[in-house]
Design an enzyme around this catalytic site. Structure first.
Site, short mmCIF file in Angstrom:
data_model
loop_
_atom_site.label_atom_id
_atom_site.label_comp_id
_atom_site.label_asym_id
_atom_site.label_seq_id
_atom_site.Cartn_x
_atom_site.Cartn_y
_atom_site.Cartn_z
N ASP A 73 0.82 -1.21 0.00
CA ASP A 73 0.00 0.00 0.00
C ASP A 73 0.86 1.26 0.00
OD1 ASP A 73 -2.44 -1.25 -0.11
OD2 ASP A 73 -2.76 -1.25 2.05
N GLY A 74 2.00 1.22 0.69
CA GLY A 74 2.87 2.40 0.74
C GLY A 74 3.36 2.80 -0.63
N ASN A 147 -4.09 9.12 1.73
CA ASN A 147 -4.60 8.61 3.00
C ASN A 147 -4.89 9.69 4.02
OD1 ASN A 147 -4.75 5.93 2.37
ND2 ASN A 147 -2.97 5.29 3.55
N ARG A 175 -4.28 20.60 23.04
CA ARG A 175 -2.90 20.22 23.34
C ARG A 175 -2.83 18.70 23.19
NH1 ARG A 175 -0.61 20.63 28.07
NH2 ARG A 175 1.44 21.17 27.24
N ASP A 177 -0.42 15.27 20.88
CA ASP A 177 0.74 14.93 20.06
C ASP A 177 0.53 15.31 18.60
OD1 ASP A 177 1.87 13.92 22.33
OD2 ASP A 177 2.30 11.93 21.51
N THR A 188 -8.64 3.31 7.00
CA THR A 188 -8.20 1.98 7.44
C THR A 188 -6.69 1.93 7.64
OG1 THR A 188 -8.16 1.28 5.11
CG2 THR A 188 -10.12 0.71 6.39
N ALA A 189 -6.06 3.10 7.71
CA ALA A 189 -4.61 3.16 7.88
C ALA A 189 -4.26 3.77 9.24
CB ALA A 189 -4.00 3.95 6.72
N TYR A 190 -3.44 4.82 9.25
CA TYR A 190 -2.97 5.43 10.50
C TYR A 190 -4.14 5.90 11.37
CZ TYR A 190 0.38 8.22 13.28
OH TYR A 190 1.16 8.74 14.27
N SER A 191 -5.16 6.45 10.74
CA SER A 191 -6.34 6.93 11.45
C SER A 191 -7.00 5.81 12.26
CB SER A 191 -7.34 7.52 10.45
OG SER A 191 -8.58 7.78 11.07
#
EC number: 2.7.1.23
Length: 293
Positions: A73-74, A147, A175, A177, A188-191
């Site tokens: 995917d990347g 994405n 406040r 990260d 369906t990735a980082y989220s």
């Protein structure tokens, strides 16, 4: 075999044995069936093919009808960001891990590819987003994301402070990260790893997912996909801030900068086999339960 496409672009991860083997198989098959083939120049150098036409991703976007991307995917994301602004279909062959965007298996590729090349396939548009960084009212940098665009500190586990506006209306200050702004494709990735919702690809929506917020009441929120999202960085933040586009492209952000994230005019035209079903993909990739009876 009737030809629905005439010129095929082959794109793959350079110096990857599996990707190289698949590209060589496809190159031989396509030439034997009288297709014009363009091999992306960076992967062409690692192939054992004597005579082949090569070109950049832009060349493939301008000249080909279909791009076949071999990798995970990347790698698919990297190619898709460039190809999105061209009238070209894109399909992936999975040489990575999960493979949410890469439908075809390298071990069983010819039969489904024959169907696709004859026009027996599904086409799906996926929108992408643009991230722009403004400093003192002037555009400093920009890039696109398939994405997600992520505002975060340049070093691990460092909190930042910012305000969020939707279409010019103040939403909240935070406040944390950082903040993930995700498309349905990126849901369906980082989220998803950060606790964000899964959005079906047909939704015109964006999700805002806080990253480790310093409050118990901060939760992901979904907004209209046509919204303009503005992030204003507090002046007392440390200088080492970034916006990451798909984890590949880094935009430098300074305290006081404004980050604008909105839908791009470009979109990706994904090509799927006829039997492709989104919920079947989720069930298989995420190990969801099958039907009871």
């Amino acid at each position: 075999m009737a030809q629905h496409y005439k010129t095929i672009g082959l794109i793959g991860k350079p110096n990857h044995d599996g990707a190289s083997a698949t590209i060589q198989t496809l190159h031989k098959y396509l030439l034997a069936n009288e297709y014009k083939v363009i091999v992306e120049v960076s992967v062409a150098q690692s192939l054992d093919i004597k005579k082949m036409k090569t070109g950049t991703l832009t060349d493939i976007g301008e000249q080909a009808d279909l791009a076949i991307v071999i990798g995970g995917d990347g790698y698919m994301l990297g190619a898709a960001r460039v190809l999105a602004c061209f009238d070209i279909g894109v399909i992936g062959v999975n040489r990575g891990n999960l493979g949410f965007l890469t439908d075809l298996s390298p071990s069983e590729i010819i039969k489904p590819l024959e169907q696709i090349l004859s026009g027996k396939s599904r086409s799906e548009q996926r929108f992408i987003i643009e991230a722009e960084v403004y400093r003192h009212g002037k555009l400093k940098s920009s890039n696109s994301a398939v994405n997600e665009a992520v505002l975060h500190a340049g070093k691990v586990a460092s909190m930042i402070e910012f305000e969020v506006y939707i279409d010019g209306t103040f939403m909240f200050s935070q406040r944390s990260d950082g903040l993930i702004i995700s498309t349905p494709t990126g849901s369906t990735a980082y989220s998803m790893s950060a606790g964000g919702p899964i959005l079906t690809p047909n939704l015109n929506a964006l999700s805002l997912v806080p990253m480790f917020p310093h409050t118990l009441t901060s939760r992901p929120i979904v907004v209209d996909g046509n919204s303009e999202i503005k992030l204003i960085l507090a002046n007392d933040n440390h200088e080492n801030l970034q916006v990451s586009c798909d984890g590949h492209v880094i935009l430098t952000v300074m305290p006081g900068d404004e980050v604008i994230i909105k839908k791009s005019e470009c979109s990706i035209r994904l090509i799927h086999p006829l039997d492709h079903e989104y919920f079947n993909v989720l069930r298989n990739k995420l190990s969801w339960g099958n039907k009871l009876y």
